[in-house]
Design a protein around this motif. Structure first.
Motif, PDB file in Angstrom:
ATOM      1  N   SER A  69     -27.213   6.435 -11.812  1.00  0.00           N
ATOM      2  CA  SER A  69     -26.683   7.424 -12.747  1.00  0.00           C
ATOM      3  C   SER A  69     -27.221   8.831 -12.500  1.00  0.00           C
ATOM      4  O   SER A  69     -26.470   9.811 -12.626  1.00  0.00           O
ATOM      5  CB  SER A  69     -26.978   6.990 -14.188  1.00  0.00           C
ATOM      6  OG  SER A  69     -26.403   7.896 -15.104  1.00  0.00           O
ATOM      7  N   ARG A  72     -24.967  11.095 -10.142  1.00  0.00           N
ATOM      8  CA  ARG A  72     -23.576  11.457 -10.405  1.00  0.00           C
ATOM      9  C   ARG A  72     -23.334  12.901  -9.980  1.00  0.00           C
ATOM     10  O   ARG A  72     -24.236  13.743  -9.984  1.00  0.00           O
ATOM     11  CB  ARG A  72     -23.262  11.297 -11.889  1.00  0.00           C
ATOM     12  CG  ARG A  72     -23.154   9.851 -12.347  1.00  0.00           C
ATOM     13  CD  ARG A  72     -23.091   9.761 -13.858  1.00  0.00           C
ATOM     14  NE  ARG A  72     -22.079  10.649 -14.417  1.00  0.00           N
ATOM     15  CZ  ARG A  72     -21.979  10.932 -15.716  1.00  0.00           C
ATOM     16  NH1 ARG A  72     -22.840  10.408 -16.575  1.00  0.00           N
ATOM     17  NH2 ARG A  72     -21.038  11.743 -16.153  1.00  0.00           N
ATOM     18  N   ARG A  74     -21.923  15.306 -11.396  1.00  0.00           N
ATOM     19  CA  ARG A  74     -22.230  16.288 -12.433  1.00  0.00           C
ATOM     20  C   ARG A  74     -23.714  16.651 -12.399  1.00  0.00           C
ATOM     21  O   ARG A  74     -24.089  17.814 -12.581  1.00  0.00           O
ATOM     22  CB  ARG A  74     -21.849  15.730 -13.805  1.00  0.00           C
ATOM     23  CG  ARG A  74     -21.988  16.703 -14.953  1.00  0.00           C
ATOM     24  CD  ARG A  74     -20.893  17.746 -14.994  1.00  0.00           C
ATOM     25  NE  ARG A  74     -19.574  17.196 -15.231  1.00  0.00           N
ATOM     26  CZ  ARG A  74     -18.499  17.953 -15.454  1.00  0.00           C
ATOM     27  NH1 ARG A  74     -18.592  19.267 -15.461  1.00  0.00           N
ATOM     28  NH2 ARG A  74     -17.313  17.406 -15.641  1.00  0.00           N
ATOM     29  N   LEU A 205     -18.932   5.713 -10.899  1.00  0.00           N
ATOM     30  CA  LEU A 205     -19.033   6.462 -12.147  1.00  0.00           C
ATOM     31  C   LEU A 205     -18.223   7.750 -12.105  1.00  0.00           C
ATOM     32  O   LEU A 205     -18.234   8.522 -13.061  1.00  0.00           O
ATOM     33  CB  LEU A 205     -20.508   6.807 -12.427  1.00  0.00           C
ATOM     34  CG  LEU A 205     -21.500   5.637 -12.398  1.00  0.00           C
ATOM     35  CD1 LEU A 205     -22.920   6.156 -12.614  1.00  0.00           C
ATOM     36  CD2 LEU A 205     -21.149   4.592 -13.439  1.00  0.00           C
ATOM     37  N   ARG A 208     -15.891   9.748 -14.757  1.00  0.00           N
ATOM     38  CA  ARG A 208     -16.424  10.640 -15.794  1.00  0.00           C
ATOM     39  C   ARG A 208     -16.540  12.078 -15.293  1.00  0.00           C
ATOM     40  O   ARG A 208     -16.723  12.995 -16.090  1.00  0.00           O
ATOM     41  CB  ARG A 208     -17.810  10.163 -16.232  1.00  0.00           C
ATOM     42  CG  ARG A 208     -17.913   8.704 -16.621  1.00  0.00           C
ATOM     43  CD  ARG A 208     -19.344   8.397 -17.032  1.00  0.00           C
ATOM     44  NE  ARG A 208     -19.632   6.974 -17.038  1.00  0.00           N
ATOM     45  CZ  ARG A 208     -20.839   6.466 -17.276  1.00  0.00           C
ATOM     46  NH1 ARG A 208     -21.860   7.270 -17.519  1.00  0.00           N
ATOM     47  NH2 ARG A 208     -21.032   5.151 -17.255  1.00  0.00           N
ATOM     48  N   ASP A 209     -16.481  12.271 -13.994  1.00  0.00           N
ATOM     49  CA  ASP A 209     -16.761  13.576 -13.397  1.00  0.00           C
ATOM     50  C   ASP A 209     -15.628  14.030 -12.484  1.00  0.00           C
ATOM     51  O   ASP A 209     -15.864  14.515 -11.381  1.00  0.00           O
ATOM     52  CB  ASP A 209     -18.059  13.512 -12.582  1.00  0.00           C
ATOM     53  CG  ASP A 209     -19.271  13.201 -13.434  1.00  0.00           C
ATOM     54  OD1 ASP A 209     -19.296  13.589 -14.608  1.00  0.00           O
ATOM     55  OD2 ASP A 209     -20.200  12.573 -12.910  1.00  0.00           O
TER      56      ASP A 209
END
Length: 277
Positions: A69, A72, A74, A205, A208-209
């Protein structure tokens, strides 16, 4: 400056060129570090540009959080914003290669007020890559990314016998021996390879980005000898740019543009920055 902090992590950075020059952030990819720009940076300095080249998250020894995580897109883009803040720079030109190119695209989409221009070496816009996965050979070209999702095994395979497998990939890609030695040595540092592979493991993931369209001026440099990133994604990248866009194709150059086509890449970056002045 030689270090900055963000998110409780400490990053190493190479700050070179005239202090009052137009700032250019240089973002490396996998499995490189800031030394990927050792041939390009002096050429940019000679053109009056200041460069800031960080060892990105997972590569700086003081910035290797565990898990996927923290890697990511972001988060890693936020590291570059923190670099600009630490350097007292409002807006900079951003040049990225490989994963650094993905970060450059994200910065252009998410932080246009901090980015004067984007230059992506090798890397198409992430949205173009996603579309190309379904319509071209890009899925095959990217199959290694699926293999990197496995726990532990990729690290063991790549670093077995003093990193022979990783060394072979880099040597076969045309990198000079000194660069191969630097990158393999970096990946053999404690925790370095799991952290570098966490960029790939964070890909699931990515929903989300999502990286949107980019409105700042973009230069995209792609090479026909790149085995990882194909023509379809490259040609579809224009769909994701709303501002000025230029595609430059380097014939026969392998993936490692900063090391193997430094002079031409620097020439293109200098012209791109001056056009935006």
């Amino acid at each position: 400056m030689d270090r900055f902090r963000n998110d409780g992590l400490t990053f190493d950075v190479r700050d070179g060129g005239p202090p009052d020059g137009e700032p250019v952030v240089l973002l490396h990819g996998f499995p490189q570090d800031s030394s990927a720009f050792d041939r390009m940076a002096p050429l940019l300095h000679g053109a009056g540009l200041r460069t800031l080249a960080p060892d990105q998250r997972g590569y700086s020894p003081g910035a290797r959080p565990s898990g996927r995580s923290p890697y990511r897109l972001r988060a890693v883009a936020g590291d570059v914003v923190a670099l600009l803040d630490a350097a007292g720079i409002e807006r900079a030109h951003v040049v990225g290669h490989d994963w650094g190119g993905a970060v450059a695209w994200a910065l252009g989409a998410w932080h246009p007020g901090r980015v004067r221009t984007v230059t992506s070496l090798s890397t198409p816009h992430p949205g173009a890559v996603t579309k190309a996965l379904l319509t071209s050979d890009q899925c095959l070209r990217s199959s290694y990314m699926a293999a990197f999702q496995l726990p532990v095994l990729p690290e063991r395979l790549l670093l077995a016998r003093d990193g022979a497998a990783l060394r072979g990939v880099l040597e076969n890609g045309g990198l000079p021996p000194d660069a191969v030695d630097r990158y393999v040595d970096r990946m053999r540092e404690p925790g370095a390879l799991p952290a570098a592979l966490a960029w790939y493991r964070a890909v699931p993931l990515a929903a989300r980005d999502a990286v949107g369209r980019v409105g700042v001026p973009v230069l995209h440099v792609w090479s026909t000898g790149d085995p990882f990133l194909g023509r379809t994604a490259t040609e579809r990248t224009r769909e994701f740019v709303t501002g000025p866009y230029r595609l430059e194709v380097l014939e026969g150059v392998p993936h490692w543009i900063p090391e193997l086509a430094a002079e031409r890449a620097a020439e293109l970056v200098v012209a791109h920055t001056r056009a935006a002045a």
